[in-house]
Design a protein around this motif. Structure first.
Motif, PDB file in Angstrom:
ATOM      1  N   PRO A  72      -5.286   9.464   5.378  1.00  0.00           N
ATOM      2  CA  PRO A  72      -4.788  10.450   6.438  1.00  0.00           C
ATOM      3  C   PRO A  72      -3.580  10.332   5.940  1.00  0.00           C
ATOM      4  O   PRO A  72      -2.303   9.607   5.462  1.00  0.00           O
ATOM      5  CB  PRO A  72      -5.248   9.983   7.773  1.00  0.00           C
ATOM      6  CG  PRO A  72      -5.933   8.565   7.717  1.00  0.00           C
ATOM      7  CD  PRO A  72      -6.177   8.486   6.079  1.00  0.00           C
ATOM      8  N   ARG A  73      -2.426  11.182   5.861  1.00  0.00           N
ATOM      9  CA  ARG A  73      -1.222  12.027   6.252  1.00  0.00           C
ATOM     10  C   ARG A  73      -0.817  10.977   6.800  1.00  0.00           C
ATOM     11  O   ARG A  73       0.564  10.438   6.896  1.00  0.00           O
ATOM     12  CB  ARG A  73      -1.026  13.065   6.471  1.00  0.00           C
ATOM     13  CG  ARG A  73       0.483  13.897   6.518  1.00  0.00           C
ATOM     14  CD  ARG A  73       1.096  14.518   6.992  1.00  0.00           C
ATOM     15  NE  ARG A  73       0.410  15.392   6.550  1.00  0.00           N
ATOM     16  CZ  ARG A  73       0.502  17.203   6.379  1.00  0.00           C
ATOM     17  NH1 ARG A  73       1.543  17.521   6.779  1.00  0.00           N
ATOM     18  NH2 ARG A  73      -0.064  17.984   5.890  1.00  0.00           N
ATOM     19  N   LYS A  74      -0.794  10.132   7.935  1.00  0.00           N
ATOM     20  CA  LYS A  74      -0.638   9.529   9.377  1.00  0.00           C
ATOM     21  C   LYS A  74      -0.681   8.253   8.262  1.00  0.00           C
ATOM     22  O   LYS A  74       1.022   7.423   8.733  1.00  0.00           O
ATOM     23  CB  LYS A  74      -1.058   9.319  10.466  1.00  0.00           C
ATOM     24  CG  LYS A  74      -0.945  10.518  11.346  1.00  0.00           C
ATOM     25  CD  LYS A  74       0.325  10.026  12.428  1.00  0.00           C
ATOM     26  CE  LYS A  74       0.378  11.387  13.150  1.00  0.00           C
ATOM     27  NZ  LYS A  74       2.055  11.075  13.929  1.00  0.00           N
ATOM     28  N   SER A  75      -1.027   7.899   7.366  1.00  0.00           N
ATOM     29  CA  SER A  75      -0.986   6.361   6.792  1.00  0.00           C
ATOM     30  C   SER A  75       0.062   6.422   5.946  1.00  0.00           C
ATOM     31  O   SER A  75       0.741   5.936   5.588  1.00  0.00           O
ATOM     32  CB  SER A  75      -2.248   6.312   5.928  1.00  0.00           C
ATOM     33  OG  SER A  75      -3.272   6.082   7.164  1.00  0.00           O
ATOM     34  N   GLN A  77       2.281   9.042   5.822  1.00  0.00           N
ATOM     35  CA  GLN A  77       3.564   8.428   6.700  1.00  0.00           C
ATOM     36  C   GLN A  77       4.251   6.615   6.819  1.00  0.00           C
ATOM     37  O   GLN A  77       5.476   6.817   6.828  1.00  0.00           O
ATOM     38  CB  GLN A  77       3.812   9.439   7.488  1.00  0.00           C
ATOM     39  CG  GLN A  77       3.762  11.264   7.635  1.00  0.00           C
ATOM     40  CD  GLN A  77       3.428  11.705   8.629  1.00  0.00           C
ATOM     41  OE1 GLN A  77       3.103  11.364   9.435  1.00  0.00           O
ATOM     42  NE2 GLN A  77       3.835  12.819   8.770  1.00  0.00           N
ATOM     43  N   GLN A  78       3.242   6.286   7.489  1.00  0.00           N
ATOM     44  CA  GLN A  78       3.693   4.748   7.508  1.00  0.00           C
ATOM     45  C   GLN A  78       4.634   4.163   6.272  1.00  0.00           C
ATOM     46  O   GLN A  78       5.016   3.051   6.655  1.00  0.00           O
ATOM     47  CB  GLN A  78       3.008   4.843   8.642  1.00  0.00           C
ATOM     48  CG  GLN A  78       2.353   2.833   9.535  1.00  0.00           C
ATOM     49  CD  GLN A  78       3.983   3.232  10.259  1.00  0.00           C
ATOM     50  OE1 GLN A  78       4.005   3.830  11.042  1.00  0.00           O
ATOM     51  NE2 GLN A  78       5.181   2.013  10.140  1.00  0.00           N
ATOM     52  N   SER A 167       0.332  -1.384   8.567  1.00  0.00           N
ATOM     53  CA  SER A 167       0.812  -0.916   9.449  1.00  0.00           C
ATOM     54  C   SER A 167       2.061  -0.858  10.324  1.00  0.00           C
ATOM     55  O   SER A 167       3.046  -1.323   8.938  1.00  0.00           O
ATOM     56  CB  SER A 167      -0.017  -2.709  10.428  1.00  0.00           C
ATOM     57  OG  SER A 167      -1.118  -2.386  10.531  1.00  0.00           O
TER      58      SER A 167
END
Length: 170
Positions: A72-75, A77-78, A167
């Protein structure tokens, strides 16, 4: 006719690869071969090469992200945010030590004295403790190098755990 995408400038490629230590930025991968620069927000949406939107991935992870949509893009980005935090706060030696802790699942390491400045922020942030060992090298009965054991504190162990999981570190 499709617009030709310009190459990412070499200096920018180098800066992005330096940020990740010339490794895949995904914590569970950290591959060192077939490295590629990936756009976090796709090129077709931004039409620009900006440091904040670029991340180093191995070819396998890049394919899983861009072509297969398995990451995922969110991952991503993190992972980029964590790189920025680690790169901005901790020195090269500190980052390598954290990576060593993550890879080996160990919680302490013995080093010769004199590494305190190399580990300054990890010590100051309370992620490491230092204990001088009584052993060491002796020449002619004189101590030459005393060993220091650096151990992860509970916050240091949590930091390493978050690094491994990708995380948020902050």
């Amino acid at each position: 006719m499709a617009e030709r995408r310009p190459s990412i400038p070499l200096a920018l490629q180098r800066a992005v690869k330096e940020e990740s230590g010339y490794r895949c930025a995904i914590p569970t991968c950290k591959g060192t071969s077939a490295l590629e620069i990936a756009h976090i927000v796709p090129w077709v949406e931004v039409r620009t090469h900006e440091f904040e939107n670029l991340i180093t991935l191995c070819s396998v992870c890049h394919t899983m992200y861009d072509l297969e949509g398995k990451i995922p893009r969110k991952s991503i980005q993190q992972y980029k945010a964590n790189l920025a935090l680690l790169h901005g706060r901790y020195g090269e030696f500190e980052r390598r030590l954290l990576e060593q802790f993550a890879q080996t699942n160990s919680s302490s390491v013995q080093l010769n004295t004199g590494r305190e400045l190399d580990l300054y922020y990890l010590l100051r942030d309370g992620h490491l403790t230092a204990r001088a060992d009584s052993g060491g090298m002796f020449i002619g009965g004189m101590p030459v190098a005393q060993l220091v054991t650096y151990s992860l504190t509970s916050s240091g162990q949590a930091l390493v755990k978050r690094m491994k999981a990708g995380s948020p570190l902050s």
